[in-house]
Design a protein around this motif. Structure first.
Motif, mmCIF file in Angstrom:
data_model
loop_
_atom_site.group_PDB
_atom_site.id
_atom_site.type_symbol
_atom_site.label_atom_id
_atom_site.label_comp_id
_atom_site.label_asym_id
_atom_site.label_seq_id
_atom_site.Cartn_x
_atom_site.Cartn_y
_atom_site.Cartn_z
ATOM 1 N N LEU A 225 2.211 -5.981 -12.550
ATOM 2 C CA LEU A 225 3.469 -5.273 -12.805
ATOM 3 C C LEU A 225 3.215 -3.788 -13.043
ATOM 4 C CD1 LEU A 225 6.532 -5.415 -13.314
ATOM 5 C CD2 LEU A 225 6.025 -5.896 -15.719
ATOM 6 N N VAL A 226 2.253 -3.486 -13.915
ATOM 7 C CA VAL A 226 1.931 -2.088 -14.231
ATOM 8 C C VAL A 226 1.413 -1.356 -12.993
ATOM 9 C CG1 VAL A 226 0.417 -0.584 -15.574
ATOM 10 C CG2 VAL A 226 1.468 -2.571 -16.662
ATOM 11 N N THR A 227 0.506 -1.998 -12.255
ATOM 12 C CA THR A 227 -0.079 -1.376 -11.062
ATOM 13 C C THR A 227 0.980 -1.081 -10.015
ATOM 14 O OG1 THR A 227 -2.180 -2.532 -11.415
ATOM 15 C CG2 THR A 227 -1.795 -1.653 -9.221
ATOM 16 N N SER A 228 1.857 -2.047 -9.750
ATOM 17 C CA SER A 228 2.867 -1.880 -8.700
ATOM 18 C C SER A 228 3.924 -0.853 -9.078
ATOM 19 C CB SER A 228 3.527 -3.223 -8.393
ATOM 20 O OG SER A 228 2.602 -4.099 -7.799
ATOM 21 N N ILE A 229 4.366 -0.864 -10.340
ATOM 22 C CA ILE A 229 5.366 0.121 -10.770
ATOM 23 C C ILE A 229 4.777 1.529 -10.731
ATOM 24 C CG2 ILE A 229 6.631 0.955 -12.793
ATOM 25 C CD1 ILE A 229 7.344 -1.916 -13.439
ATOM 26 N N THR A 230 3.525 1.663 -11.171
ATOM 27 C CA THR A 230 2.851 2.967 -11.119
ATOM 28 C C THR A 230 2.744 3.458 -9.678
ATOM 29 O OG1 THR A 230 1.554 2.428 -13.095
ATOM 30 C CG2 THR A 230 0.765 4.244 -11.728
ATOM 31 N N ALA A 231 2.351 2.553 -8.768
ATOM 32 C CA ALA A 231 2.218 2.912 -7.358
ATOM 33 C C ALA A 231 3.580 3.301 -6.775
ATOM 34 C CB ALA A 231 1.629 1.749 -6.571
ATOM 35 N N SER A 232 4.628 2.597 -7.185
ATOM 36 C CA SER A 232 5.970 2.898 -6.683
ATOM 37 C C SER A 232 6.444 4.266 -7.149
ATOM 38 C CB SER A 232 6.952 1.814 -7.151
ATOM 39 O OG SER A 232 8.260 2.097 -6.725
ATOM 40 N N ILE A 233 6.196 4.577 -8.424
ATOM 41 C CA ILE A 233 6.581 5.885 -8.976
ATOM 42 C C ILE A 233 5.847 7.012 -8.241
ATOM 43 C CG2 ILE A 233 6.419 7.356 -11.033
ATOM 44 C CD1 ILE A 233 6.899 4.797 -12.689
ATOM 45 N N LYS A 234 4.596 6.744 -7.853
ATOM 46 C CA LYS A 234 3.798 7.741 -7.124
ATOM 47 C C LYS A 234 4.077 7.733 -5.628
ATOM 48 C CE LYS A 234 -0.084 7.748 -10.391
ATOM 49 N NZ LYS A 234 -1.537 7.472 -10.561
ATOM 50 N N LYS A 235 5.124 6.998 -5.216
ATOM 51 C CA LYS A 235 5.519 6.899 -3.803
ATOM 52 C C LYS A 235 4.452 6.241 -2.928
ATOM 53 C CE LYS A 235 9.199 9.465 -4.727
ATOM 54 N NZ LYS A 235 10.582 8.955 -4.696
ATOM 55 N N GLU A 236 3.595 5.419 -3.531
ATOM 56 C CA GLU A 236 2.568 4.706 -2.764
ATOM 57 C C GLU A 236 3.000 3.246 -2.618
ATOM 58 O OE1 GLU A 236 -0.876 5.388 -5.147
ATOM 59 O OE2 GLU A 236 -1.283 7.346 -4.244
ATOM 60 N N SER A 237 4.104 3.052 -1.882
ATOM 61 C CA SER A 237 4.722 1.737 -1.811
ATOM 62 C C SER A 237 3.855 0.704 -1.106
ATOM 63 C CB SER A 237 6.090 1.840 -1.112
ATOM 64 O OG SER A 237 5.950 2.381 0.184
ATOM 65 N N GLU A 238 3.011 1.158 -0.144
ATOM 66 C CA GLU A 238 2.142 0.205 0.545
ATOM 67 C C GLU A 238 1.179 -0.449 -0.435
ATOM 68 O OE1 GLU A 238 2.564 3.340 1.433
ATOM 69 O OE2 GLU A 238 3.330 3.406 3.482
ATOM 70 N N ILE A 239 0.690 0.355 -1.390
ATOM 71 C CA ILE A 239 -0.218 -0.179 -2.413
ATOM 72 C C ILE A 239 0.525 -1.163 -3.303
ATOM 73 C CG2 ILE A 239 -1.579 0.414 -4.461
ATOM 74 C CD1 ILE A 239 -2.254 3.066 -3.123
ATOM 75 N N ALA A 240 1.769 -0.815 -3.651
ATOM 76 C CA ALA A 240 2.565 -1.660 -4.543
ATOM 77 C C ALA A 240 2.747 -3.060 -3.964
ATOM 78 C CB ALA A 240 3.921 -1.016 -4.814
ATOM 79 N N LEU A 241 3.184 -3.138 -2.706
ATOM 80 C CA LEU A 241 3.429 -4.440 -2.084
ATOM 81 C C LEU A 241 2.118 -5.131 -1.718
ATOM 82 C CD1 LEU A 241 5.572 -6.419 -1.180
ATOM 83 C CD2 LEU A 241 5.607 -5.300 1.051
ATOM 84 N N GLY A 242 1.150 -4.355 -1.238
ATOM 85 C CA GLY A 242 -0.155 -4.926 -0.885
ATOM 86 C C GLY A 242 -0.833 -5.567 -2.073
ATOM 87 N N ASN A 243 -0.674 -4.946 -3.255
ATOM 88 C CA ASN A 243 -1.251 -5.486 -4.484
ATOM 89 C C ASN A 243 -0.675 -6.863 -4.801
ATOM 90 O OD1 ASN A 243 -2.369 -5.669 -7.189
ATOM 91 N ND2 ASN A 243 -0.398 -4.950 -7.939
ATOM 92 N N ILE A 244 0.643 -7.010 -4.631
ATOM 93 C CA ILE A 244 1.315 -8.278 -4.930
ATOM 94 C C ILE A 244 0.902 -9.365 -3.951
ATOM 95 C CG2 ILE A 244 3.556 -9.435 -5.004
ATOM 96 C CD1 ILE A 244 2.812 -7.529 -7.360
ATOM 97 N N VAL A 245 0.961 -9.042 -2.658
ATOM 98 C CA VAL A 245 0.617 -10.033 -1.631
ATOM 99 C C VAL A 245 -0.839 -10.472 -1.778
ATOM 100 C CG1 VAL A 245 0.382 -10.419 0.852
ATOM 101 C CG2 VAL A 245 2.356 -9.161 -0.027
ATOM 102 N N GLY A 246 -1.741 -9.499 -1.959
ATOM 103 C CA GLY A 246 -3.161 -9.820 -2.124
ATOM 104 C C GLY A 246 -3.424 -10.666 -3.361
#
Length: 318
Positions: A225-246
């Protein structure tokens, strides 16, 4: 005392995962490992380390309900609330590879889990069990996923070299200390969470599976949750979704594979419904991802709302 240990356990899990990811990522960069490979392996392992530790410890202590419920609950939490909240903050752009390969692989892993736990329905046995043989099958699937990751990393190696910049002199002692210290914190936190959550469940008359699906699943999914929200705030959405799927792939194939290889896991009949829901949510995620290659705010709201409804359902079910 059990509540205090639960909080301390979660704190150790979350901070331990943070230290582990930071230390191991620095070591990997120092050794000139591809940034993509770091993200797909070290970060995925780091954010899923709490689930892995809790489920393996639970398997060793004979708490199969916590082990299986933790994985299924964490995956549902990731797809609904984590993806939902990050999409509400910033629409998530989805890479073509994620739609064509990674989400379908998550779906395949979830279907494999459903098939392997449906012993009563498919084989007419007296109970549902994830056996050692099932565990080895999960681990073989995990090896296939790792092979895919390394193929992707090799294909992007030249790009990684072009984007790499000279780094300052590495601090090996600090990085190793962060990695080892983080791992020890994760292991200790896992013991605290399993022991205290099981004690709380018994005192309230709750089943181990319900505790795994709720308290333990939410707690161990906080790093995602923390990693994906942080990535989303930084506009790194690929990391956010990739983190969840992985992480979801890792949870089913590696975590359950390892836990059941150590000790066969007896599965409550109720969990089959939760696994079916996980499959439906994964299909929904795939559909949302294919709409303009973006998961928008409305779709995020739908996913987040689905988790609230799911919580109400399983609490009433118990």
């Amino acid at each position: 005392m059990a509540y205090l240990l639960l909080v301390v356990g979660f704190a150790l899990l979350i901070k331990g995962a943070d230290f582990f990811v930071e230390g191991s990522s620095r070591i990997a960069r120092t050794l000139h490992v591809s940034p993509l490979l770091i993200g797909l392996t070290i970060v995925a392992f780091g954010t899923s380390a709490p689930e892995a530790t809790v489920s393996i410890v639970a398997a060793l202590e004979g708490s199969a309900g916590v082990a299986v419920g933790n994985v299924v609950g964490s995956n549902i939490f990731n797809i609904t609330l984590v993806v939902g909240l990050t999409a509400i903050l910033n629409p998530l752009k989805v890479e073509n590879e994620t739609i064509r390969k990674e989400i379908p692989f998550t779906l395949l892993a979830s279907i494999a889990l459903l098939v392997l736990v449906s012993d009563i329905a498919l084989q007419g046995l007296s109970g549902n069990v994830i056996t050692r043989s099932d565990g080895f099958i999960f681990l073989l699937f995990f090896l296939i996923f790792l092979y895919y990751i390394f193929e992707v990393a090799m294909n992007n190696r030249d790009k990684a070299k072009e984007e790499s910049v000279p780094s300052e002199r590495p601090s090996w002692g600090k990085n190793i200390a962060l990695t080892v210290g983080g791992l020890l914190a994760i292991i200790l936190g896992g013991h605290f969470v399993v022991d205290s959550a099981t004690e709380i469940a018994i005192s309230f008359g709750m089943s181990e599976t319900l505790v795994g699906l709720t308290i333990v699943a939410i707690g161990t999914s906080l790093p995602e949750l923390v990693t994906s929200i942080t990535a989303s705030i930084k506009k790194e959405s690929e990391i956010a979704l990739g983190n969840i799927v992985g992480s979801n792939i890792f949870n089913i194939l590696f975590v359950l594979g390892t836990a059941s290889s150590i000790s066969p896991l007896g599965v409550e009949g109720k969990i089959v419904v939760d696994i079916m829901l996980l499959i439906l949510l994964t299909i929904l995620l795939l559909i949302f991802s294919r709409t303009k290659y973006t998961i928008g705010k409305i779709e995020g709201l739908i996913l987040a709302s689905a988790y609230v409804l799911y919580m109400i359902y399983i609490i009433m079910r118990n």
